[in-house]
Design a protein around this motif. Structure first.
Motif, short mmCIF file in Angstrom:
data_model
loop_
_atom_site.label_atom_id
_atom_site.label_comp_id
_atom_site.label_asym_id
_atom_site.label_seq_id
_atom_site.Cartn_x
_atom_site.Cartn_y
_atom_site.Cartn_z
N MET A 82 71.20 -1.44 83.80
CA MET A 82 70.44 -2.19 82.96
C MET A 82 70.49 -3.55 84.31
SD MET A 82 73.37 -4.80 81.43
CE MET A 82 73.94 -5.20 82.73
N LEU A 83 71.13 -3.81 85.28
CA LEU A 83 70.37 -4.96 86.30
C LEU A 83 68.87 -4.38 86.68
CD1 LEU A 83 71.75 -7.26 88.08
CD2 LEU A 83 71.75 -5.91 89.52
N SER A 84 68.67 -3.65 87.09
CA SER A 84 67.49 -3.74 87.12
C SER A 84 66.06 -3.35 86.22
CB SER A 84 67.13 -1.78 88.00
OG SER A 84 67.34 -1.05 87.61
N GLY A 85 66.80 -2.49 84.95
CA GLY A 85 66.07 -2.59 83.90
C GLY A 85 65.47 -3.51 82.65
N TYR A 86 66.51 -4.89 83.05
CA TYR A 86 66.43 -5.95 81.98
C TYR A 86 66.64 -7.38 82.76
CZ TYR A 86 67.65 -3.03 78.64
OH TYR A 86 67.44 -2.03 77.20
N PHE A 87 67.06 -7.49 84.50
CA PHE A 87 67.21 -8.92 84.95
C PHE A 87 66.79 -8.39 86.49
CE2 PHE A 87 70.93 -8.40 82.39
CZ PHE A 87 70.82 -9.90 81.07
N ASP A 88 65.30 -7.39 86.46
CA ASP A 88 64.49 -7.39 87.54
C ASP A 88 65.45 -7.28 88.86
OD1 ASP A 88 62.38 -7.44 86.35
OD2 ASP A 88 62.14 -9.29 85.56
N ASN A 89 66.85 -6.63 88.88
CA ASN A 89 68.29 -6.45 90.02
C ASN A 89 67.87 -8.39 90.31
OD1 ASN A 89 68.27 -3.57 90.78
ND2 ASN A 89 66.18 -3.65 91.14
N SER A 90 68.42 -8.72 89.95
CA SER A 90 68.49 -10.31 90.23
C SER A 90 70.22 -10.32 89.55
CB SER A 90 67.56 -11.14 89.89
OG SER A 90 68.43 -12.59 89.59
N ALA A 91 70.93 -10.61 90.64
CA ALA A 91 72.33 -11.02 89.66
C ALA A 91 72.33 -12.21 89.10
CB ALA A 91 73.64 -11.49 90.76
N GLU A 92 71.48 -13.09 89.43
CA GLU A 92 71.51 -14.54 88.87
C GLU A 92 70.70 -14.67 87.79
OE1 GLU A 92 67.89 -18.59 90.08
OE2 GLU A 92 68.38 -17.35 91.25
N SER A 93 69.69 -13.83 87.22
CA SER A 93 69.22 -13.57 86.23
C SER A 93 70.25 -13.26 85.46
CB SER A 93 67.54 -12.84 85.95
OG SER A 93 67.27 -13.01 86.32
N LEU A 94 71.37 -12.21 85.41
CA LEU A 94 72.10 -11.73 85.04
C LEU A 94 73.66 -13.26 84.59
CD1 LEU A 94 73.59 -9.71 83.41
CD2 LEU A 94 74.98 -8.87 85.43
N PHE A 95 73.71 -13.49 85.51
CA PHE A 95 74.73 -14.95 85.29
C PHE A 95 74.41 -15.86 84.20
CE2 PHE A 95 76.65 -12.98 88.89
CZ PHE A 95 78.13 -12.59 88.72
N SER A 96 72.91 -16.32 84.82
CA SER A 96 72.09 -16.95 83.43
C SER A 96 71.95 -16.53 82.29
CB SER A 96 70.54 -17.35 84.22
OG SER A 96 70.50 -17.67 83.75
N PHE A 97 72.23 -15.51 81.88
CA PHE A 97 72.02 -14.74 80.86
C PHE A 97 73.27 -15.20 80.14
CE2 PHE A 97 72.71 -11.04 77.70
CZ PHE A 97 71.50 -11.56 77.03
#
Length: 119
Positions: A82-97
């Protein structure tokens, strides 16, 4: 690790919860009414066995199933995908979402902040 279909994952969730079970136990644990046919669930469990997610003990023609892959292992692999497929391996993008979608309340945000500060 092979990805599971939604149906396989739903059955696997029950197997993880029960730890050991027969097909009848899985059917009994399903919330859906009407319950799916025995052969349908049996086929799903056999697919899970083929994919290496469950093992079994045979008692004649009856099989008792148990998880071979732990829920934690599956969760870890699913999260990586999920992290690689939807958030480009970015924890920052995940938390921002998560924050933009209002998926965290103030208490949860503070707990996350504490975890980050401890590391």
């Amino acid at each position: 690790m092979e990805e599971l279909t939604k149906t396989e994952e739903r059955v696997m969730q029950i197997i993880w919860k029960l730890k050991t079970c027969f097909v009848k136990d899985i059917i009994d644990a399903l919330p859906d009414e009407p319950k799916p046919p025995y052969n349908t669930i049996s086929s799903v469990v056999r697919l899970l066995e083929t994919k290496g997610f469950v093992g079994y003990k045979a008692y004649g023609k009856t099989h008792e199933y148990f998880p071979v892959i732990s829920k934690a292992e599956y969760r870890k692999e699913s999260f990586k995908k999920m992290l690689s497929g939807y958030f480009d391996n970015s924890a920052e993008s995940l938390f921002s979402f998560i924050l933009k979608e209002d998926q965290c309340n103030e208490e949860e945000i503070n707990k996350i902040r504490d975890i980050i500060n401890k590391n």
